[in-house]
Structure formats: C-alpha cells, structure tokens
Enzyme design. Structure first.
Site, PDB file in Angstrom:
ATOM      1  CG  HIS A  76       5.994  -3.946   0.368  1.00  0.00           C
ATOM      2  ND1 HIS A  76       5.427  -3.516  -0.808  1.00  0.00           N
ATOM      3  CD2 HIS A  76       6.008  -5.303   0.297  1.00  0.00           C
ATOM      4  CE1 HIS A  76       5.099  -4.566  -1.553  1.00  0.00           C
ATOM      5  NE2 HIS A  76       5.450  -5.659  -0.906  1.00  0.00           N
ATOM      6  CD  GLN A  90       6.703  -6.758  -4.608  1.00  0.00           C
ATOM      7  OE1 GLN A  90       6.594  -7.575  -3.715  1.00  0.00           O
ATOM      8  NE2 GLN A  90       5.719  -5.949  -4.958  1.00  0.00           N
ATOM      9  CG  ASP A 133       0.530  -9.435   2.123  1.00  0.00           C
ATOM     10  OD1 ASP A 133       1.758  -9.263   2.225  1.00  0.00           O
ATOM     11  OD2 ASP A 133       0.024 -10.154   1.259  1.00  0.00           O
ATOM     12  CD  GLU A 175       0.803 -18.042   2.698  1.00  0.00           C
ATOM     13  OE1 GLU A 175       1.308 -17.091   3.307  1.00  0.00           O
ATOM     14  OE2 GLU A 175       0.856 -18.158   1.452  1.00  0.00           O
ATOM     15  CG  ASP A 227       4.800 -13.785  -1.085  1.00  0.00           C
ATOM     16  OD1 ASP A 227       4.382 -13.973   0.077  1.00  0.00           O
ATOM     17  OD2 ASP A 227       4.307 -12.932  -1.847  1.00  0.00           O
TER      18      ASP A 227
END
Length: 673
Positions: free
Chosen positions: A527, A278, A462, A398, A395
C-alpha cells in the site's frame, strides 16, 4: 451438561468445565437499565452510558424439563429472566435468555474462571494477545491512530482529529473468546458489549441488551476447538490460485503509471501477481491526503483504456484489483439512483441522511432493505466483476451511525455491529452468484460475528507507518493470531503500513522488514499509504526492489505449502498463522510468547519488529528446528539469532514432511544485501 444444586446456589458444568457458579452472596447474573450516548466523528466513537440500575439476580428456581434445565431468576419478588440450558445436536451447551422485564436493557453474566487461565480472541485484537487483565469494549469502529493514550501520536490524533483510539479499539470485534482451558464462549448479541477479564474467579460479559443466548463448548485440542468454532460461524473459501504467484502491488495514479510500475518491478525480478489500484474510480484530495471518489465505476479520465488493458494484463498473468465500500458519494450517479429508489438510510422523519467522511458526505446503503441489498450486489456484479476486476478491497463497514433509521425497523444501535457482516455477505453473494468464488479475492478490515462464512480474507486495517507495538507492524501479528482463533484463518496486512500523519513517514527499513513478514503470510500486498509522497515505496530505489524481489521469490517458492494451508483452513478452520500453543499445548511458555507464530505446522516465524535491530531473541518449543538461513539446528528454548535485512528469523521443523521444500527457502531468496 450437568447442574449441581448447592444450599444457596448451583454449579453448571459442560464436559467437565465449570461455566456458571452461582450463590446468593456471589450471583452469576446482574440485570439493569441504562441509557447510552454514541457520539460518532468520522468512524470514531465517544460512547458513554448512564446506568439507571444494576440488580443482582440472587434468587433462583431450577426446573428440569425433558433434556433442558430451566433456571428462573427473580429480583424483588418478581420473575425477571429465564435461562434455558440444553445441549445442541452438535454437543454444544446453549443457554437461551428469555426476559420477563422488557424495560431491562443491561446484562452482566459471570463465567467461572481460574486465576491461571488465559484468554484470547474477541475478534481481532491488536495490542494484547492474551486478554487477561483487561476489559474489552466490543464495538466496530475506526481503530484510531496510535491506539495508546500515553503516546504522542495518539495525543496528536485526539487533539486534532478526535481519532486517537485506545488498546481495545478495533475494526473487527466479536463477543467470543477462547480459553487456555480449551473451551470457547460466545454471547449472541449485536449490541454494544464489554468482556471483562480482570478478575481471578470470573469473566464478566456485559451487553447493552438481553442477548439471545450463550454458546459454549470444550474440546481436547485447540485444533478441534477452532474446527468447532468454524462449525458455528462458517469457513473462509480457499484462496484463488493466482494470489500465490507473487505480490499484489498497491499502485495509484492511472493506467500508464500502473503498467510502468509493474514493468519496473518485473524487470527487477519481483514476482507480481497483480496490481491493486484503489483509485480506479477516481480520487478526491482532502487535508487527510489522497482519498477516493466513492462512485463505484471505472474512471475513464484517470484510467484510460482500462476496459481493454485489464484483459491484456490478465493474459500476461497479472490481475487487476480495485476498491469499493458500502457508501455512495452525495450527488454522484449511484447516490442519486439509490436516493430516488429509497435505498438509503434516512432520518427519523424519512428525510435525507448523509455521513461526514472527512470533507465529503455520503449516503448509507440500507442493507436491511432486501431490494437495496440486491441493488448493491448488482453494482458489484456489473461495475466490477463484469468489467473484469479480479478482486477488491471491500472497505469500511464500521461507520453505521446510531441515529439513522433503517427499513427493518431495528435500532441502528443494535444493527451497528452487524453491519460488517451484512457488507461481507453482499460481496460474497455477488461473487458466488457470478460463479467467481474460486477466482476473485476480496478483503475486508471490518467484521463481527458470522463474518467467517462471508469474508474471504481479512486485512489488518490502517496501521501506522512505524514500529509501534500498539498500532505499527508488531500489532498485525496479534491481529492475525486473535482473528485466526475466531475462524478467520487467512489474514494479511498492508506492507509498510498505511497511516501517515503527525510526522510519521515510512522509511526503507520498515518497508523491507514488513515485506519480510508478509512473505510468511498467506497474501503479499503493498500500500502506498494515505500520503504516498511522504512514504518510501517499493520502487523508491533499486535496493528496495531487489529486497522485495527476494521476498516474493520466497513467497512463490512456498506456494504449495501455503496452498495446502489455505485448503486446510477452508476445510477445518485451522488458521495459516497459529499461536505456538496450537501445536505445543503442554508448553507453558507457548501461551505467553509475543510477536512470533507458527506458519502452518512446520514453520516458525519471528519477524524483526524493532527499528535498527540486526538480531532477534525468540522462543522455540521443544523440537528440532532448523534455521533456514544458516542451516543450524536448535532443540528449543530461548535463542538469539542474527537477523540482517533479508534474513528474518525463520525455522522449519527438521522432521517436517515438507522439509525438502522448506530447506530451500534461503536458496529461493538468493538475496545479497
């Protein structure tokens, strides 16, 4: 569609299902006016509403015109709103709303219910699977840390970061629910909504505008119902074949570190499909932890020679994935270009508008501007696809603030919920126009109505690096099942979780149990978390590597089974991870069971989600189920099985057409603790 007129009311049914039940004393509709305040802090919203008035729509008049039923509601002697009910060409019931009072911007509609009815969906819900007994505000946002106001973690997150969240906070809400009576109801609106399932005899659907319409349909089976839902919202494409060749390892730190970690994993027997880096475009360090440099192009300093290494890795069967989001970092090249071209959202007076993302500021690419939309697709095509990336995390989505101004002239309050869908469309079209839909994997956490036809796969967001049912590993099971019923049948999560704050640190046991869970989902991806040094990683010790190797052997062994599930999802909308009632509709217990699921028709998976547990109590619907580790056959009911590390409770149906494959899961794992 049938309307039954009563002395002081009416009953509207569709395929035998009562949808609206109205009388003078118990109206099905309320309209009003209100004024909302949205206080956003880094994607977390404190929302309040001042309701000026709420009027019951008691009086009505019915008129039948051709195949339509018009219901005109009146208040205080004036016509207020018209319902136009009709059956669509597909046989669904559609009720369009025409307001006669533009000053009214609050809407409450009551759908008829029964006390025993159960309700699911509303996008991706993580705390509750059966939504009955609760109300659910539907507003895309950061889900919050902890997501339970009674926990220490949430309290700390609220006090220190204004980011604690609650049971209903989700990256992906949707004003659609599925009933245990095998019907769905969808309210077409992008405004703030709240679906209230706390009443025995009605579900109250609230919206902070007059919605466009209500869409309802009923089927004889849940399989047909999900197919119907996908007929409305679209279908995800099939997964690229390479995704099923192993785990996608989350790695950060540069070219040499990435290759070194891949090699170590492969030497330990881990089946590796790719590396997800990432930080391919660079990093920024903040008090939150390691963040990313939001200027979406290869960072030559951190990833030297990546332009050639990425193609060398691909020849070895290893894919390289990156990261992007719909915002651009202030004063960096992409921001400067977008600002110069007028492609960013502005303040009311047209001046510069930036959003605080936590110790750095970004511009909002204005997707309502067709030229800006095409420009950002071009960024994805040139800087990512042409560069050689085989996938990425798309990602955010929102964060659209409600006080910015957009080129289409719509209120950002109304556009906010639609932003994830616009963002998904941008990624999907860039990939499609490059002819790479069958080969590139992109995944999102944010969503709203219509994301199904654009987002290739969801990931759960998350989660905390813990066992908490609200925001840890168990919550992902609810997330997959609820979003799957909405037509998002390919879902996965960060192995080990992400959020590492307020004393939380991932340990070996959590990583191993999460990897076991991930082996029985459509995608395995790890992750490092926001504070990698605090977390146990896939290569922290040889024991973890050996365990991950075993789980990837299971995953790749199941490749033909999962590939068939992906194809079925693309064609019919049937999710890969399914609630038990999907195939056992007459089993009352199947509607209440938590933290287990069917993986396809023939595997039942009950992940170990409690720290320290070495056994698991679980429910088996009536059938012949074979425990994959012991070979013992069970015929249903509540059972308790041993579940040491490396042997998550998994069963296959004895009469499955895939029994030969499924019976060899333990052999494929070949894991010795």
């Amino acid at each position: 569609m049938k309307l039954e007129k009563l002395e002081t009311g009416f009953v509207l049914t569709h395929k035998g299902q009562v949808i609206l039940r109205h009388s003078f004393d118990n109206p099905c509709l309320f309209l009003g006016a209100g004024s909302a305040n949205f206080d956003m802090y880094r994607g977390n919203f404190d929302i309040t509403d001042y309701v000026i008035e709420r009027l019951p729509m008691r009086n009505f008049a019915v008129q039948e015109v051709d195949d339509k039923i018009l219901i005109t509601f009146s208040a205080e002697g004036q016509e207020t709103i018209v319902f136009t009910a009709e059956e669509t060409a597909e046989g669904r019931l559609k009720i369009a709303f025409t307001s006669k009072k533009p000053e009214l911007n609050r809407f409450w509609l009551r759908i008829a219910a029964t006390a025993t009815e159960k309700v699911y969906g509303c996008g991706e819900q993580l705390t509750y699977f059966n939504l009955r007994g609760h109300n659910f505000p539907l507003w895309t946002s950061e889900p919050g840390v902890g997501r339970n106001k009674n926990t220490y973690i949430t309290w700390q997150a609220d006090v220190k970061d204004r980011a604690g969240g609650d049971y209903y906070n989700t990256n992906y809400p949707q004003p659609t629910y599925v009933s245990s009576d095998k019907y769905f109801a969808h309210l077409q609106t992008t405004a703030y909504a709240d679906f209230d399932f706390r009443h025995d005899d009605f579900h109250e659907l609230q919206a902070w505008e007059i919605p466009e319409y209500l869409l309802v349909d009923k089927e004889d089976s849940f399989a047909d119902l999900v197919k119907n839902i996908c007929g409305v919202f679209g279908n995800q494409p099939e997964l690229p074949d390479w995704v099923l060749d192993g785990v996608i390892l989350g790695i950060q730190g540069g070219t040499d570190i990435t290759i070194e970690k891949i090699n170590r994993a492969k030497e330990a027997g881990v089946k590796v499909a790719g590396a997800w880096c990432q930080d391919w475009q660079g990093i920024k360090m903040t008090s939150f932890g390691k963040r990313l440099q939001w200027d979406w192009q290869w960072n030559k300093e951190l990833y030297p020679d990546l332009d050639t290494k990425i193609h060398e890795l691909k020849k070895e069967g290893l894919r390289f994935l990156g990261y992007i989001n719909p915002y651009v970092l202030e004063d960096f090249p992409l921001y400067n270009e977008a600002q110069e071209k007028g492609f960013l959202a502005t303040k009311e007076d047209g001046s510069k508008y930036v959003v605080d993302f936590g110790e750095f500021y970004c511009g909002v690419v204005d997707f309502t501007n067709p030229e800006a939309f095409e420009w950002y697709k071009g960024v994805i095509k040139k800087n990512m696809i042409e560069f050689g990336l085989d996938g990425w995390m798309a990602d955010f989505g929102e964060y659209l603030p409600t006080d910015c101004y957009l080129s289409n002239g719509k209120s950002a309050e109304i556009e906010h919920n639609n932003w994830p869908t616009r963002w998904a469309q941008c990624n999907h079209e860039a990939i499609e126009e490059a002819g790479k839909t069958a080969d590139i994997l992109f995944f999102m956490r944010a969503g709203y109505t219509g994301i199904q036809g654009y987002c290739h796969t969801l990931w759960g967001g998350d989660q905390c690096v813990n066992w908490n049912i609200d925001d840890g590993m168990p919550s992902v099971i609810n997330a997959a099942l609820s979003s799957g019923l909405m037509g998002n049948g390919i879902h996965h999560s960060d192995i080990g979780g992400y959020t590492t704050l307020h004393g939380m640190k991932r340990d070996r046991e959590l990583f191993m149990r999460w990897a076991e869970f991930a082996a029985f989902t459509p995608i395995m991806r790890s992750h490092e978390g926001n504070r990698p040094a605090d977390n146990h990683q896939f290569d922290s010790d040889d024991e973890t590597l050996a365990h991950l190797a075993a789980m990837t052997r299971v995953f790749t062994h199941l490749k033909p089974y999962i590939k068939a599930l992906s194809k079925e999802n693309a064609e019919t909308g049937m999710p890969a991870q399914r609630p038990l009632f999907m195939h056992f509709e007459d089993d009352a217990e199947a509607y209440e069971v938590l933290y287990e699921y069917l993986f396809g028709r023939d595997l039942l998976v009950a992940p170990v989600y409690e720290q320290g547990a070495t056994t698991r109590k679980l429910y088996l619907p009536a059938d012949e189920w074979v425990h994959v580790w012991s070979g013992e056959t069970y015929t249903g009911g509540w059972v308790e099985v041993n579940a040491p590390i490396g042997q998550p409770p998994v069963f296959y149906r004895k009469n499955s057409a895939d029994a030969a494959l499924l019976s060899k899961i333990a052999e494929a794992a070949d894991y010795k603790a």
